[in-house]
Design an enzyme around this catalytic site. Structure first.
Site, short mmCIF file in Angstrom:
data_model
loop_
_atom_site.label_atom_id
_atom_site.label_comp_id
_atom_site.label_asym_id
_atom_site.label_seq_id
_atom_site.Cartn_x
_atom_site.Cartn_y
_atom_site.Cartn_z
N SER A 108 -17.70 7.08 -12.88
CA SER A 108 -16.18 7.40 -13.05
C SER A 108 -15.49 6.07 -13.89
O SER A 108 -15.84 6.17 -15.06
CB SER A 108 -15.66 7.06 -11.50
N GLU A 245 -16.57 18.76 -8.70
CA GLU A 245 -15.99 17.50 -8.81
C GLU A 245 -14.71 17.38 -9.38
O GLU A 245 -14.07 18.23 -9.79
CB GLU A 245 -16.73 16.23 -9.15
N HIS A 272 -17.91 14.18 -7.10
CA HIS A 272 -17.34 13.04 -7.90
C HIS A 272 -18.73 12.17 -7.76
O HIS A 272 -19.14 11.45 -8.60
CB HIS A 272 -16.18 12.53 -7.65
#
EC number: 3.4.11.5
Length: 300
Positions: A108, A245, A272
């Protein structure tokens, strides 16, 4: 290299918690998400990659749970709430750990740092692994809006938007809807192994960059866009995304075309945090990438 935990003293005087697992000549440095998250979903990587001879290095970024947490209400410390600071922190950690010609993985927000590091410090990399991160925020926002419409009834989406206009982030019903979305697209497995009795999120850091939750962006990340730069990433690159996600797959597919030496892999039933949701597939992809680069068999 010393195994286990080492506390690094940065040139700015603050301290970072670091941990090294595994032995071997291959080095993997791991960057957590958030910003303001923790290293914890990297903790089993040393075991999973042991048969490749990989040393796994992880750390909590400045402000995060195990590392020093500056008083961000002090205007002097606002300089640590910038993308440039966190990017150069990665390079300082690399130097202080004494590693080079290594693999860099980021989840991320950490994946954003991987992209920036490959552009600025790419000469130190063998390979880059971008886990669940795109190169601009606008396509992300379009996708998470679709996620909300898919997961929630129209009345709930309208309610969330009304609360977001007011900035009433503590609204209980709003947070219940956020929990539904997190369970569907972020932490699908919600493993107890990395749960805590208190929150580990560095909210001062997360709020400055992201906002209240994963489905709104009110902080500095609203300006994130390096679409015009990623073609300059020259190292072998793995793009790994969950199939269910918050990050848009169409963006991942475009990035795989724009980055000269990139491979895109996806994790079925992964959100995610797909390294947790479907670990066997995630690690199979990661190990294949490292093996291919190491043996000279990587092709994009």
């Amino acid at each position: 290299m010393k195994q286990g935990t080492t506390i690094l003293t940065l040139d700015n005087g603050y301290h970072l918690w670091t941990n090294t697992q595994g032995t071997g000549d291959i080095h993997l440095l791991c960057l957590h998400g958030g910003p303001g998250g923790t290293h914890e979903y990297w903790e089993n990587f040393g075991k999973e990659l042991a048969d490749l001879g990989v040393q796994v290095h992880m750390y909590d970024q400045l402000g995060s749970f195990y590392s020093d947490q500056p008083d961000y209400s002090d205007p002097e410390n606002q300089k640590y709430l910038t993308t440039d600071y966190f990017l150069d922190e990665v390079e300082e950690v690399r130097q202080k750990l004494g590693i080079d010609h290594f693999y860099l993985i980021g989840q991320s927000w950490g994946g954003a740092l991987v992209q920036l590091y490959a552009l600025k410090y790419g000469e130190h990399l063998k390979g880059a692994i971008i886990s669940s991160m795109v190169d601009n925020i606008n396509e992300y926002l379009e996708h998470v809006e679709l996620c909300r419409e898919e997961a929630l009834p129209p009345s709930a989406v309208r309610y969330m938007k009304e609360i977001e206009k007011k900035g009433d982030w503590s609204d209980p019903q709003y947070q219940k809807y956020v929990d539904v979305l997190n369970a569907g697209y972020v932490d699908r497995k919600q493993p107890p192994a990395i749960s805590h009795l208190i929150s580990t999120m560095a909210t001062d850091v997360y709020g400055a960059f992201q906002g209240d939750n994963e489905f709104v962006v009110t902080g500095k990340l609203k300006d994130w866009d390096i679409r015009d730069q990623i073609h300059n990433i020259t190292v072998p690159t793995l793009l790994t995304f969950g199939e269910h996600e918050t990050m848009p797959m169409k963006s991942a597919q475009r990035m795989a075309e724009d980055i000269p030496h990139a491979r895109l892999v996806t994790t079925p039933d992964g959100g995610h945090h797909h390294m947790i949701d479907n670990a066997p597939v995630y690690f199979a992809h990661l190990k294949q990438f490292i093996s291919d680069v190491e043996t000279g068999n990587f092709n994009d």
